[in-house]
Design an enzyme around this catalytic site. Structure first.
Site, PDB file in Angstrom:
ATOM      1  N   GLY A 178       3.111  -4.499   8.933  1.00  0.00           N
ATOM      2  CA  GLY A 178       3.071  -3.047   9.131  1.00  0.00           C
ATOM      3  C   GLY A 178       1.868  -2.353   8.527  1.00  0.00           C
TER       4      GLY A 178
ATOM      5  N   HIS B  21      -1.514   1.405  -4.264  1.00  0.00           N
ATOM      6  CA  HIS B  21      -1.910   2.805  -4.071  1.00  0.00           C
ATOM      7  C   HIS B  21      -1.043   3.756  -4.900  1.00  0.00           C
ATOM      8  CE1 HIS B  21      -4.041   1.830   0.019  1.00  0.00           C
ATOM      9  NE2 HIS B  21      -4.713   1.442  -1.034  1.00  0.00           N
TER      10      HIS B  21
ATOM     11  N   GLN C  75       0.849  -1.200   0.000  1.00  0.00           N
ATOM     12  CA  GLN C  75       0.000   0.000   0.000  1.00  0.00           C
ATOM     13  C   GLN C  75       0.880   1.244   0.000  1.00  0.00           C
ATOM     14  OE1 GLN C  75      -3.433  -0.788   3.035  1.00  0.00           O
ATOM     15  NE2 GLN C  75      -1.767  -2.145   3.552  1.00  0.00           N
TER      16      GLN C  75
HETATM   17  P1  OAD Z   1      -1.263   2.902   8.923  1.00  0.00           P
HETATM   18  O1  OAD Z   1      -0.585   4.157   9.297  1.00  0.00           O
HETATM   19  O2  OAD Z   1      -2.765   2.873   8.985  1.00  0.00           O
HETATM   20  O3  OAD Z   1      -0.758   1.707   9.824  1.00  0.00           O
HETATM   21  C1  OAD Z   1       0.608   1.463  10.038  1.00  0.00           C
HETATM   22  C2  OAD Z   1       0.726   0.207  10.846  1.00  0.00           C
HETATM   23  O4  OAD Z   1       2.091  -0.095  10.979  1.00  0.00           O
HETATM   24  C3  OAD Z   1       0.137   0.283  12.259  1.00  0.00           C
HETATM   25  O5  OAD Z   1      -0.673  -0.850  12.490  1.00  0.00           O
HETATM   26  C4  OAD Z   1       1.381   0.283  13.177  1.00  0.00           C
HETATM   27  O6  OAD Z   1       1.142  -0.398  14.388  1.00  0.00           O
HETATM   28  C5  OAD Z   1       2.372  -0.478  12.311  1.00  0.00           C
HETATM   29  N1  OAD Z   1       3.792  -0.150  12.547  1.00  0.00           N
HETATM   30  C6  OAD Z   1       4.344   1.066  12.809  1.00  0.00           C
HETATM   31  N2  OAD Z   1       5.685   0.973  12.895  1.00  0.00           N
HETATM   32  C7  OAD Z   1       5.995  -0.334  12.679  1.00  0.00           C
HETATM   33  C8  OAD Z   1       7.206  -1.073  12.635  1.00  0.00           C
HETATM   34  N3  OAD Z   1       8.396  -0.478  12.832  1.00  0.00           N
HETATM   35  N4  OAD Z   1       7.147  -2.410  12.393  1.00  0.00           N
HETATM   36  C9  OAD Z   1       5.937  -3.019  12.194  1.00  0.00           C
HETATM   37  N5  OAD Z   1       4.763  -2.377  12.225  1.00  0.00           N
HETATM   38  C10 OAD Z   1       4.781  -1.046  12.467  1.00  0.00           C
HETATM   39  O7  OAD Z   1      -0.728   2.522   7.461  1.00  0.00           O
HETATM   40  P2  OAD Z   1      -1.373   1.553   6.372  1.00  0.00           P
HETATM   41  O8  OAD Z   1      -2.003   0.374   6.988  1.00  0.00           O
HETATM   42  O9  OAD Z   1      -0.338   1.352   5.346  1.00  0.00           O
HETATM   43  O10 OAD Z   1      -3.861   5.155   1.788  1.00  0.00           O
HETATM   44  O11 OAD Z   1      -2.499   2.492   5.776  1.00  0.00           O
HETATM   45  C11 OAD Z   1      -3.222   2.064   4.678  1.00  0.00           C
HETATM   46  C12 OAD Z   1      -3.566   3.217   3.804  1.00  0.00           C
HETATM   47  O12 OAD Z   1      -4.217   4.234   4.567  1.00  0.00           O
HETATM   48  C13 OAD Z   1      -2.386   3.943   3.196  1.00  0.00           C
HETATM   49  O13 OAD Z   1      -1.889   3.339   2.043  1.00  0.00           O
HETATM   50  C14 OAD Z   1      -2.959   5.292   2.896  1.00  0.00           C
HETATM   51  C15 OAD Z   1      -3.663   5.532   4.195  1.00  0.00           C
HETATM   52  O14 OAD Z   1      -4.697   6.445   4.195  1.00  0.00           O
HETATM   53  C16 OAD Z   1      -4.071   6.171   0.948  1.00  0.00           C
HETATM   54  O15 OAD Z   1      -3.487   7.234   1.062  1.00  0.00           O
HETATM   55  C17 OAD Z   1      -5.065   5.862  -0.127  1.00  0.00           C
END
Ligand code: OAD
Length: 244
Positions: free
Chosen positions: A188, A121, A103
Site C-alpha cells: 500500500g 514519519h 510511513q
Molecule cells: P500514497 O497515497 O502515495 O500511496 C498509497 C498507495 O496505496 C497507492 O499506491 C495506492 O494504489 C495504494 N492503495 C490504496 N488503497 C489500497 C488498498 N486498499 N490496498 C492496497 N493498496 C492500496 O501513500 P504513501 O505511499 O504512504 O509523507 O505515501 C508516502 C508518504 O507521502 C506519506 O507518508 C506522506 C506522503 O506525503 C509525509 O507526509 C511526509
C-alpha cells in the site's frame, strides 16, 4: 501481475523466511477509512503539502496547520485497524526476525498488536514541544489551537514534514533491516517518497525476495518477485494464514 498459483508460492516463501521486513504506506489504512495521499481521492489532491506539512507552514500559521491535523486526527479516531494490519501483527508473532517499517502516522499498526515497529514519519497522536523538545502522547481532539507546552513553547504534531530529516536512529535501523532480510513485503505505498521508496531496492540488491501488494502498479512492480494487485485487507490474510 502474479497469479493464484503465485499466491501459494509467495505464502510458502513468507512462511519459510527467517528474516522479514514489511514496509507499509497509506494504502493499508485506506480500507479502515484513512485517506491516502495520492490518487483520485488523495489528500494532496485537495490540500497543499506546502501550506500544511512543512516547517515553514507551521512557522507561518501554526493554527492553520493544527486545524488540518485536528481534522485528520478526528477522522483517524473513528477508525480501527483492518484485516491487513492484523495479518502483519500475526506475521511478526510467527517470524524469527521481523521488522515493520511504516510511513503511516495513524497508529493503526500498534492498535493491531504490532510491536517490532518503526513509524518513520512519526505518529499523529504524539506531540513534540518546539521549545523543550518533550514528546508525549496527546489524544485531545478539542484543545485550543495551537496548543502550548508547560515550558511556554508551541506543541507540534510529532510527524516528519516535507523538508525535514527522518530520525537518524530509526532510519539506520530500518535500512539495516532491509540490508539483512530474506524477504520484504511492500504494502500500500506508491513508493515515490524517499527514503522509504528506496528500501525495497536495498533489500533486493542483497538478494531478498520482494512481494508487493497494491491496488495498482508502482515503480517497484517491474522488478518485484511477486506483485498482487488487490486490496491489502484481502491479499494479506491469504499470504499470512492464521496458523502460520
Ligand atoms: P500514497 O497515497 O502515495 O500511496 C498509497 C498507495 O496505496 C497507492 O499506491 C495506492 O494504489 C495504494 N492503495 C490504496 N488503497 C489500497 C488498498 N486498499 N490496498 C492496497 N493498496 C492500496 O501513500 P504513501 O505511499 O504512504 O509523507 O505515501 C508516502 C508518504 O507521502 C506519506 O507518508 C506522506 C506522503 O506525503 C509525509 O507526509 C511526509
Amino acid at each position: 501481475m502474479s497469479s493464484r498459483a503465485d499466491l501459494g508460492m509467495a505464502r510458502e516463501e513468507l512462511a519459510q523466511a527467517r528474516s522479514v521486513v514489511a514496509l507499509t504506506g497509506a494504502g493499508i489504512s485506506a480500507e479502515s477509512g484513512v485517506p491516502t495521499f495520492r490518487g483520485q481521492d488523495g489528500l494532496w489532491r485537495n490540500y497543499s503539502a506546502t501550506d500544511l506539512a512543512t516547517p515553514q507552514a507551521f512557522a507561518r500559521d501554526p493554527r492553520l496547520v493544527w486545524e488540518w491535523y485536528q481534522w485528520r486526527r478526528g477522522l483517524i479516531a473513528k477508525t480501527t485497524f483492518n484485516a491487513g494490519h492484523a495479518a502483519l501483527a500475526r506475521l511478526e508473532a510467527g517470524t524469527t526476525d521481523f521488522l515493520l517499517v511504516t510511513q503511516n502516522v495513524d497508529g493503526l499498526h500498534r492498535s493491531a498488536g504490532s510491536q517490532a515497529l518503526i513509524e518513520i514519519h512519526g505518529n499523529i497522536w504524539i506531540t513534540r514541544c518546539t521549545g523543550c523538545g518533550e514528546r508525549r502522547e496527546d489524544r485531545r481532539l478539542d484543545m485550543e489551537l495551537p496548543p502550548g507546552c508547560q515550558c511556554g513553547g508551541l506543541l507540534r504534531p510529532d510527524v516528519v514534514w516535507f523538508g525535514e530529516q527522518l530520525e537518524l536512529a530509526a532510519l539506520n535501523r530500518a535500512q539495516d533491516a532491509c540490508l539483512s532480510c530474506d524477504l520484504m513485503l511492500v504494502v500500500g505505498t506508491s513508493a515515490v517518497v524517499q527514503p522509504a521508496a528506496s528500501f525495497p531496492m536495498l533489500a533486493k540488491q542483497k538478494g531478498a525476495k520482494i512481494i508487493e501488494v497494491n491496488l495498482e502498479g508502482t515503480p517497484l512492480s517491474s522488478w518485484a518477485d511477486y506483485s498482487f494487485f488487490d486490496r491489502a485487507s484481502l491479499v494479506l490474510p491469504q499470504l499470512i494464514l492464521p496458523q502460520s
